[in-house]
Design an enzyme around this catalytic site. Structure first.
Site, PDB file in Angstrom:
ATOM      1  N   LYS A  46       0.653  -1.516   0.095  1.00 21.73           N
ATOM      2  CA  LYS A  46      -0.105  -0.394   0.023  1.00 21.73           C
ATOM      3  C   LYS A  46       1.333   1.103  -0.041  1.00 21.73           C
ATOM      4  O   LYS A  46       1.902   1.060   0.313  1.00 21.73           O
ATOM      5  CB  LYS A  46      -1.055   0.063   1.413  1.00 21.73           C
ATOM      6  N   TYR A 270      16.211  30.099   7.877  1.00 20.31           N
ATOM      7  CA  TYR A 270      15.283  30.677   9.230  1.00 20.31           C
ATOM      8  C   TYR A 270      15.235  30.815  10.233  1.00 20.31           C
ATOM      9  O   TYR A 270      15.488  29.982  10.986  1.00 20.31           O
ATOM     10  CB  TYR A 270      13.698  29.993   8.111  1.00 20.31           C
TER      11      TYR A 270
HETATM   12  C1  PLP Z   1      -0.181  -1.933   6.668  1.00 20.45           C
HETATM   13  C2  PLP Z   1      -0.908  -3.386   7.069  1.00 20.45           C
HETATM   14  C3  PLP Z   1      -0.375  -4.515   7.156  1.00 20.45           C
HETATM   15  C4  PLP Z   1       0.556  -4.115   7.365  1.00 20.45           C
HETATM   16  O1  PLP Z   1       1.240  -4.035   8.566  1.00 20.45           O
HETATM   17  P1  PLP Z   1       3.284  -3.755   8.974  1.00 20.45           P
HETATM   18  O2  PLP Z   1       2.881  -3.586  10.210  1.00 20.45           O
HETATM   19  O3  PLP Z   1       4.076  -3.045   7.854  1.00 20.45           O
HETATM   20  O4  PLP Z   1       3.671  -5.312   8.994  1.00 20.45           O
HETATM   21  C5  PLP Z   1      -1.089  -5.882   7.686  1.00 20.45           C
HETATM   22  N1  PLP Z   1      -2.094  -5.562   7.834  1.00 20.45           N
HETATM   23  C6  PLP Z   1      -3.169  -4.755   8.153  1.00 20.45           C
HETATM   24  C7  PLP Z   1      -4.537  -4.285   8.074  1.00 20.45           C
HETATM   25  C8  PLP Z   1      -2.749  -3.649   7.366  1.00 20.45           C
HETATM   26  O5  PLP Z   1      -3.196  -2.225   7.407  1.00 20.45           O
END
Ligand code: PLP
Length: 377
Positions: A46, A270
């Site tokens: 993702k 800044y």
């Molecule tokens: C992002 C996500 C994961 C992966 O989690 P990690 O901690 O990055 O391994 C697994 N399941 C869901 C539902 C997620 O949203």
């Protein structure tokens, strides 16, 4: 069909990211070794592969034996399908009202987290069958069906035409603390529902990276490794990815744009937040918060110059930062500087940068700016 940019020193910005696909494969192999034979692996790519660039990463993971991929949003799945990826894609959280047609057209396997989505999905299915997971809130307290609606959802998923209930899934709230009692409680709640609805042996899933590495009892039918693939420890701040055998994936580099000497009393950037106490050699680097080099790193972080640490001085600007070279051997304009990752024997780990920023490695990666070119090595 997936083109992979390679580095060309003569063109483009002198600030870039090197993504090590072999390191990703090494980290994926660690997830493969952690689960029993028969447990399927659906890496989570993702948010553009946690910010690192989804297509080359997805392709490498599938070549390495991933059974499918997980994304958060329909748009992310669409990008994968357009690139020709035909393997199963699970949609973790993106099933909003109105997207059912896209889910069907892209042949996705959605996590369904509310009752009202089921009839909508059934209507969108037409003559197809949508394989779906019911996402249960077993204690995370975020997305999911509550215990009192699971029975109705299971019945509905079984009765409505065009739907196939593949299994029940949930997400752990405290997997980064393997001994936290809520892990066992959430597992127990999920197993209980699987038994109650005669779904044992189906495609149940609970484990993220932390649970893959620390809680074999949560592996069930398939697992969802994310952050570990990108080289960061899922147990941050308890340890680093490097310390638990993961390989760093990201190198973030730039080159010195300008070097100047400041007299005592002169300031940098800044707000005059850094004032030279001695004659100081200050270098300007072409990277700033627009690239994801967070403003909170000003007067906090260090960078690596030929393997030696130099402090970031003054505020982080949108396009530049300043570093203090006074204690380092002389270098020239154009000198490479490592902001994150390995520089010979020296290294700045993502966990260290996350600690400077008061955040977690996930956010450091996801904040990496779109305008920084990614090269795959
Ligand atoms: C992002 C996500 C994961 C992966 O989690 P990690 O901690 O990055 O391994 C697994 N399941 C869901 C539902 C997620 O949203």
């Amino acid at each position: 069909m997936i083109t992979m940019p390679t580095r060309d020193n003569s063109a483009g910005r002198p600030t870039w990211l090197e993504i090590d696909l072999d390191a990703i494969q090494h980290n994926f192999a660690m997830a493969q070794r952690a689960v029993a034979p028969g447990v399927a692996l659906f890496p989570v790519v993702k948010a553009n592969g946690y910010g690192l660039g989804v297509l080359p990463i997805a392709q490498r993971l599938l070549e390495a034996g991933a059974d499918g991929l997980c994304v958060a949003m329909v748009e992310e799945a669409d990008l994968l399908r357009r690139a020709g990826i035909q393997q199963p894609i699970v949609l973790l959280s993106g099933l909003s009202a109105g997207l059912e047609q896209a889910v069907v057209a892209l042949n996705l396997q959605p996590f369904v987290f509310d009752l009202a989505a089921l009839p909508r999905l059934s209507r969108a299915a037409g003559t197809r069958t949508v394989p779906l997971f019911l996402k249960i809130n077993t204690g995370m307290g975020r997305l999911g069906l509550t215990a009192d609606t699971v029975a109705e959802a299971v019945a509905s998923a079984r009765a409505l035409p065009g739907l196939h209930l593949d299994g029940l899934v949930a997400h752990l709230a405290a997997a980064d603390q393997p001994d936290h009692p809520s892990n066992s409680q959430q597992l127990h709640n999920l197993l209980d529902l699987l038994t109650r609805f005669d779904l044992t042996g189906r495609r149940a899933s609970l484990a993220n990276s932390a649970a893959i590495l620390s809680r074999p009892d949560t592996h069930l039918a398939w697992v969802r490794p994310g952050i570990m693939l990108y080289g960061a420890s899922p147990f941050f701040p308890a340890n680093t990815g490097r310390a638990i055998g993961l390989q760093p994936v990201v190198r973030w580099c730039t080159r010195i744009l300008q070097i100047s000497t400041l007299s005592p009393g002169e300031s940098v950037g800044y707000g005059h937040t850094f004032i030279a106490q001695r004659p100081s050699r200050i270098a300007i680097l072409p990277v700033g918060y627009a690239d994801g080099y967070s403003r909170s790193l000003g007067n906090q972080a260090t960078v690596l110059v030929a393997g030696q640490r130099a402090p970031v001085v003054g505020r982080v600007s949108m396009d530049t930062i300043a570093i203090d070279l006074t204690d380092l051997p002389p270098v020239a304009t154009g000198q490479p500087v490592t902001l994150l990752g390995n520089d010979g024997e020296a290294h700045i780990d993502v966990e260290e940068m996350a600690a400077w920023r008061g955040t977690i490695p996930y956010e450091v990666f996801c904040n990496l700016g779109e305008r920084v070119p990614r090269y795959y090595v």
